[in-house]
Design a protein around this motif. Structure first.
Motif, mmCIF file in Angstrom:
data_model
loop_
_atom_site.group_PDB
_atom_site.id
_atom_site.type_symbol
_atom_site.label_atom_id
_atom_site.label_comp_id
_atom_site.label_asym_id
_atom_site.label_seq_id
_atom_site.Cartn_x
_atom_site.Cartn_y
_atom_site.Cartn_z
ATOM 1 N N TYR A 47 0.988 -0.921 -0.059
ATOM 2 C CA TYR A 47 0.105 0.060 -0.027
ATOM 3 C C TYR A 47 0.790 1.086 0.146
ATOM 4 O O TYR A 47 0.494 2.150 -0.746
ATOM 5 N N VAL A 48 1.986 1.269 0.767
ATOM 6 C CA VAL A 48 2.838 2.422 0.824
ATOM 7 C C VAL A 48 3.560 2.556 -0.468
ATOM 8 O O VAL A 48 3.798 3.680 -0.897
ATOM 9 N N ALA A 49 3.939 1.226 -1.074
ATOM 10 C CA ALA A 49 4.776 1.596 -2.206
ATOM 11 C C ALA A 49 3.933 2.047 -3.312
ATOM 12 O O ALA A 49 4.210 2.955 -4.165
ATOM 13 N N GLU A 50 2.594 1.638 -3.311
ATOM 14 C CA GLU A 50 1.610 2.169 -4.413
ATOM 15 C C GLU A 50 1.584 3.652 -4.173
ATOM 16 O O GLU A 50 1.535 4.416 -5.155
ATOM 17 N N HIS A 51 1.132 4.048 -2.922
ATOM 18 C CA HIS A 51 1.173 5.466 -2.585
ATOM 19 C C HIS A 51 2.224 6.312 -3.031
ATOM 20 O O HIS A 51 2.056 7.374 -3.956
ATOM 21 N N ILE A 142 -1.161 0.161 9.264
ATOM 22 C CA ILE A 142 0.075 -0.027 8.696
ATOM 23 C C ILE A 142 1.068 0.373 9.682
ATOM 24 O O ILE A 142 1.023 1.562 10.193
ATOM 25 N N SER A 143 2.256 -0.375 9.679
ATOM 26 C CA SER A 143 3.148 -0.262 10.750
ATOM 27 C C SER A 143 4.449 0.608 10.209
ATOM 28 O O SER A 143 4.523 0.812 8.985
ATOM 29 N N PRO A 144 5.212 1.100 11.039
ATOM 30 C CA PRO A 144 6.431 1.891 10.807
ATOM 31 C C PRO A 144 7.353 0.962 9.866
ATOM 32 O O PRO A 144 7.873 1.658 8.883
ATOM 33 N N ARG A 145 7.545 -0.199 10.266
ATOM 34 C CA ARG A 145 8.241 -1.188 9.389
ATOM 35 C C ARG A 145 7.732 -1.139 7.876
ATOM 36 O O ARG A 145 8.465 -1.309 6.954
ATOM 37 N N GLN A 146 6.825 -1.249 7.714
ATOM 38 C CA GLN A 146 5.760 -1.355 6.576
ATOM 39 C C GLN A 146 6.077 -0.022 5.736
ATOM 40 O O GLN A 146 6.090 -0.142 4.625
ATOM 41 N N ILE A 147 6.042 0.859 6.312
ATOM 42 C CA ILE A 147 6.297 2.165 5.767
ATOM 43 C C ILE A 147 7.703 2.183 5.138
ATOM 44 O O ILE A 147 7.962 2.710 3.996
ATOM 45 N N VAL A 148 8.662 1.837 5.779
ATOM 46 C CA VAL A 148 10.058 1.507 5.475
ATOM 47 C C VAL A 148 10.119 0.611 4.288
ATOM 48 O O VAL A 148 10.849 1.004 3.057
ATOM 49 N N ALA A 288 18.329 -0.339 10.337
ATOM 50 C CA ALA A 288 18.270 1.115 11.048
ATOM 51 C C ALA A 288 17.328 2.069 10.602
ATOM 52 O O ALA A 288 16.918 2.654 11.521
ATOM 53 N N SER A 289 16.861 2.156 9.512
ATOM 54 C CA SER A 289 15.723 2.867 8.977
ATOM 55 C C SER A 289 14.622 2.354 9.590
ATOM 56 O O SER A 289 13.829 3.358 10.156
ATOM 57 N N ARG A 290 14.304 0.951 9.641
ATOM 58 C CA ARG A 290 12.926 0.487 10.377
ATOM 59 C C ARG A 290 13.097 0.955 12.070
ATOM 60 O O ARG A 290 12.165 1.630 12.525
#
Length: 299
Positions: A47-51, A142-148, A288-290
């Motif tokens: 979902y984040v990648a699509e956005h 959606i979690s922060p890890r999924q955002i990364v 580290a980003s996660r």
């Protein structure tokens, strides 16, 4: 006699029925909410990648222009201009390939790094500060890890096609003599993602823009281009400067691309070292980003 005087009275029964009727719609809404969050919780990165990919459409003209223009300009300038001078002077001095063939894998890897620096710098800071979409996304399932992870995937969506186009122009200019030269695309993408992941881990820590990214570009990435054996062998540098290339992921990606593109001679252990070094950079930056993103979004 009122219904409250007896547990079997009509008033109590009516109240119970009313309670069940009030709870019914609430339960349905709760089940619907849980069901609606199932897919984002499982496939949130997509979902984040699509956005993010859709957001790139705002500057798709620039992406297309640079994706086609850069390889044409660089390969033509080096293949017709500088390469002519270099080949005329060193062609008889033990050179095994043309200068264009030598420099093309480096240009491919550099193009991937350029894309990574564009997508993992100001867009990341903007998503935290100027247009805080990360915080909005984090308010969903959606979690922060999924955002990364989604950001990583979206950059791949741009980087891989751009590297393929660049490689096709390398073929047109006759700069890929090896039948396994297409593997230099993977080497370039690995290089770009390695640099980009570490860059994202740093940018994610910034609370404001005080010129840190510009300084990093000028005093970090520019020297990396100049001292990574991009336009000349690293051995041509003085010994006290060669270490800059050894620690640079661009040098490792460039050398790996040369092995695939024209079979540059090097021991197998060094080829393996290139792969492991790029993988280490990416894994470190990714984890580290996660960690930084989760800490910042879950304050």
């Amino acid at each position: 006699m009122s219904g409250t005087e007896s547990p079997r009275g009509g008033s109590v029964a009516a109240g119970s029925a009313s309670g069940r009727g009030a709870q019914g719609p609430q339960s349905e809404m709760a089940r619907a909410a849980i069901a609606a969050g199932t897919l984002p919780r499982r496939w949130g990165a997509l979902y984040v990648a699509e956005h993010r990919t859709r957001s790139m459409a705002a500057y798709k003209g620039t992406i297309i222009a640079t994706g086609i223009g850069n390889p044409v300009v660089y390969l033509f300038a080096l293949g017709v201009g500088l390469a002519t001078l270099v080949d005329a002077n060193v062609g008889g001095a033990g050179a095994t390939v043309s200068y264009l063939t030598f420099v093309a894998p480096a240009l491919l890897a550099s193009a991937a790094v350029t894309i990574a620096t564009e997508e993992f710098s100001y867009p990341i800071l903007g998503a935290f500060k100027w247009n805080p979409t990360f915080f909005a996304i984090n308010a969903s399932p959606i979690s922060p890890r999924q955002i990364v992870d989604g950001q990583m995937l979206s950059v791949l969506v741009r980087m891989v096609p751009s590297c393929i186009v660049y490689f096709l122009f390398m073929l047109v200019f006759g700069a890929v003599p090896s039948p396994i030269g297409w593997l230099s695309i993977l080497a370039a993408v690995a290089t770009g993602m390695a640099v980009g992941a570490v860059l994202m881990s740093y940018v994610s820590t910034l609370q404001t823009d005080s010129g840190q990214i510009a300084l990093l570009m000028r005093f970090g990435l520019t020297p990396m281009f100049l001292f990574s054996g991009t336009f000349f062998p690293l051995a041509q540098l003085p010994a006290y400067l060669q270490w800059i290339g050894w620690i640079s992921p661009l040098w490792h990606g460039t050398e790996l691309g040369r092995v695939f593109s024209y079979g540059a001679p090097e021991p197998i252990w060094l080829t393996v070292a290139h792969v492991l070094y790029l993988a280490a950079w990416f894994v470190f930056g990714w984890l580290a980003s996660r960690r930084v993103t989760a800490r910042r979004l879950n304050k």
